[in-house]
Scaffold this motif. Sequence first.
Motif, PDB file in Angstrom:
ATOM      1  N   UNK A   1     -10.708  74.255  30.116  1.00  0.00           N
ATOM      2  CA  UNK A   1      -9.740  74.762  29.422  1.00  0.00           C
ATOM      3  C   UNK A   1      -8.376  74.822  30.163  1.00  0.00           C
ATOM      4  N   UNK A   2      -8.564  75.577  31.601  1.00  0.00           N
ATOM      5  CA  UNK A   2      -7.163  75.670  32.374  1.00  0.00           C
ATOM      6  C   UNK A   2      -6.631  74.281  32.701  1.00  0.00           C
ATOM      7  N   UNK A   3      -7.982  73.109  32.424  1.00  0.00           N
ATOM      8  CA  UNK A   3      -6.983  72.133  33.037  1.00  0.00           C
ATOM      9  C   UNK A   3      -6.050  71.875  31.892  1.00  0.00           C
ATOM     10  N   UNK A   4      -6.429  72.356  30.507  1.00  0.00           N
ATOM     11  CA  UNK A   4      -5.585  71.836  29.354  1.00  0.00           C
ATOM     12  C   UNK A   4      -4.895  72.488  29.381  1.00  0.00           C
ATOM     13  N   UNK A   5      -4.943  73.620  29.268  1.00  0.00           N
ATOM     14  CA  UNK A   5      -3.489  74.860  29.603  1.00  0.00           C
ATOM     15  C   UNK A   5      -2.573  73.941  30.576  1.00  0.00           C
ATOM     16  N   UNK A   6      -2.574  73.405  31.395  1.00  0.00           N
ATOM     17  CA  UNK A   6      -2.021  72.859  32.452  1.00  0.00           C
ATOM     18  C   UNK A   6      -1.498  71.283  31.925  1.00  0.00           C
ATOM     19  N   UNK A   7      -1.891  70.924  30.955  1.00  0.00           N
ATOM     20  CA  UNK A   7      -1.410  69.746  30.702  1.00  0.00           C
ATOM     21  C   UNK A   7      -0.467  70.439  29.562  1.00  0.00           C
ATOM     22  N   UNK A   8      -0.532  71.294  29.078  1.00  0.00           N
ATOM     23  CA  UNK A   8       0.161  71.552  27.607  1.00  0.00           C
ATOM     24  C   UNK A   8       1.557  71.644  28.272  1.00  0.00           C
ATOM     25  N   UNK A   9       2.924  71.723  27.425  1.00  0.00           N
ATOM     26  CA  UNK A   9       4.339  72.973  28.146  1.00  0.00           C
ATOM     27  C   UNK A   9       4.113  74.117  28.317  1.00  0.00           C
ATOM     28  N   UNK A  10       5.016  74.686  28.792  1.00  0.00           N
ATOM     29  CA  UNK A  10       4.999  75.862  28.598  1.00  0.00           C
ATOM     30  C   UNK A  10       6.147  76.706  28.070  1.00  0.00           C
ATOM     31  N   UNK A  11       7.236  75.602  27.962  1.00  0.00           N
ATOM     32  CA  UNK A  11       8.212  75.773  26.144  1.00  0.00           C
ATOM     33  C   UNK A  11       7.248  75.450  24.473  1.00  0.00           C
ATOM     34  N   UNK A  12       6.321  74.730  25.258  1.00  0.00           N
ATOM     35  CA  UNK A  12       5.374  74.975  23.607  1.00  0.00           C
ATOM     36  C   UNK A  12       4.661  75.721  23.520  1.00  0.00           C
ATOM     37  N   UNK A  13       4.643  76.434  24.159  1.00  0.00           N
ATOM     38  CA  UNK A  13       3.613  78.044  24.283  1.00  0.00           C
ATOM     39  C   UNK A  13       4.784  79.825  24.068  1.00  0.00           C
ATOM     40  N   UNK A  14       6.078  79.054  24.102  1.00  0.00           N
ATOM     41  CA  UNK A  14       6.871  80.226  23.994  1.00  0.00           C
ATOM     42  C   UNK A  14       7.441  80.978  24.965  1.00  0.00           C
TER      43      UNK A  14
ATOM     44  N   UNK B   1      -7.153  66.434  39.745  1.00  0.00           N
ATOM     45  CA  UNK B   1      -6.206  65.633  39.756  1.00  0.00           C
ATOM     46  C   UNK B   1      -5.037  65.756  39.244  1.00  0.00           C
ATOM     47  N   UNK B   2      -4.780  67.191  38.815  1.00  0.00           N
ATOM     48  CA  UNK B   2      -3.634  67.683  37.825  1.00  0.00           C
ATOM     49  C   UNK B   2      -2.600  68.230  38.551  1.00  0.00           C
ATOM     50  N   UNK B   3      -0.934  67.385  38.984  1.00  0.00           N
ATOM     51  CA  UNK B   3       0.184  68.486  38.853  1.00  0.00           C
ATOM     52  C   UNK B   3       1.583  69.209  38.301  1.00  0.00           C
ATOM     53  N   UNK B   4       0.283  69.750  37.169  1.00  0.00           N
ATOM     54  CA  UNK B   4       1.775  70.077  36.099  1.00  0.00           C
ATOM     55  C   UNK B   4       3.016  70.938  36.953  1.00  0.00           C
ATOM     56  N   UNK B   5       3.278  70.949  38.009  1.00  0.00           N
ATOM     57  CA  UNK B   5       4.825  71.582  38.491  1.00  0.00           C
ATOM     58  C   UNK B   5       5.343  70.504  38.753  1.00  0.00           C
ATOM     59  N   UNK B   6       4.591  69.037  38.394  1.00  0.00           N
ATOM     60  CA  UNK B   6       5.778  68.040  39.083  1.00  0.00           C
ATOM     61  C   UNK B   6       6.188  66.738  38.347  1.00  0.00           C
ATOM     62  N   UNK B   7       7.382  66.608  38.165  1.00  0.00           N
ATOM     63  CA  UNK B   7       7.809  65.530  36.727  1.00  0.00           C
ATOM     64  C   UNK B   7       8.028  63.813  37.961  1.00  0.00           C
ATOM     65  N   UNK B   8       7.529  62.850  37.608  1.00  0.00           N
ATOM     66  CA  UNK B   8       7.457  61.958  37.978  1.00  0.00           C
ATOM     67  C   UNK B   8       8.253  60.642  36.828  1.00  0.00           C
TER      68      UNK B   8
ATOM     69  N   UNK C   1       0.661  65.452  31.570  1.00  0.00           N
ATOM     70  CA  UNK C   1      -0.481  64.715  33.181  1.00  0.00           C
ATOM     71  C   UNK C   1      -1.770  64.321  32.255  1.00  0.00           C
ATOM     72  N   UNK C   2      -2.473  63.581  33.336  1.00  0.00           N
ATOM     73  CA  UNK C   2      -3.081  62.780  32.558  1.00  0.00           C
ATOM     74  C   UNK C   2      -4.640  62.131  33.845  1.00  0.00           C
ATOM     75  N   UNK C   3      -5.606  63.449  33.609  1.00  0.00           N
ATOM     76  CA  UNK C   3      -6.628  63.032  35.173  1.00  0.00           C
ATOM     77  C   UNK C   3      -7.276  61.483  35.279  1.00  0.00           C
ATOM     78  N   UNK C   4      -6.629  61.494  36.537  1.00  0.00           N
ATOM     79  CA  UNK C   4      -6.562  60.027  36.970  1.00  0.00           C
ATOM     80  C   UNK C   4      -5.818  59.349  36.675  1.00  0.00           C
ATOM     81  N   UNK C   5      -4.917  59.008  35.751  1.00  0.00           N
ATOM     82  CA  UNK C   5      -3.905  58.252  35.449  1.00  0.00           C
ATOM     83  C   UNK C   5      -2.149  58.797  36.338  1.00  0.00           C
TER      84      UNK C   5
END
Length: 192
Positions: free
Chosen positions: A33-46, A89-96, A160-164
Amino acid sequence: MHRKCLQFGLETALQELPRSGKPRQLPDDAKVWVRNCACRKPKDLGYSYELWTYQLLVSHIRAHCVEAGHPALQKLSRSKLHRILNEGELRPHKIRYYVERRDPAFESKMANVLHVYKEVEIINDGMLRGEVRELGMVTISYDEKPGIQALAVTTADRPPVAGRHPGHLRTTNTSGWGPCRFWPVWICTADD
């Protein structure tokens, strides 16, 4: 190993026995659930943020974990969040950034522009050697200006997608390939 086998049997000896120490507090579904939250954009959550910060993600998880059925996350620390995200293997604070080719006519446009540049080069070489004296045309062109800032994102970020790819992916392109995108060329003949 031999003692374990004699005391508990072969099947039990091959597996892990309960260890001493504090038992695991976060179940796997809470980590998912934590990883799922991290893969969503904060703007989508208000939120006003475009990407998660660790502090924002921790506060979001603490605020919504009980209603999601994961009360063990109420005391989630930044370091524990970091470990959960690293395991996935997630870094939701990064943009590539990546370049995406979206213009189906790009190859022919590129060939036309490169042809004009080659013509100008041939004419200039002819003028230097004295073979060409009078120009029948004037070529005006400009390339992309690297100091110009894009005002809007043209496509949605890829989460973000884990492993990719561990962070958000964002295209830097608007049409064509990177520096090739602003190549208008005007050719004016002497008759114009």
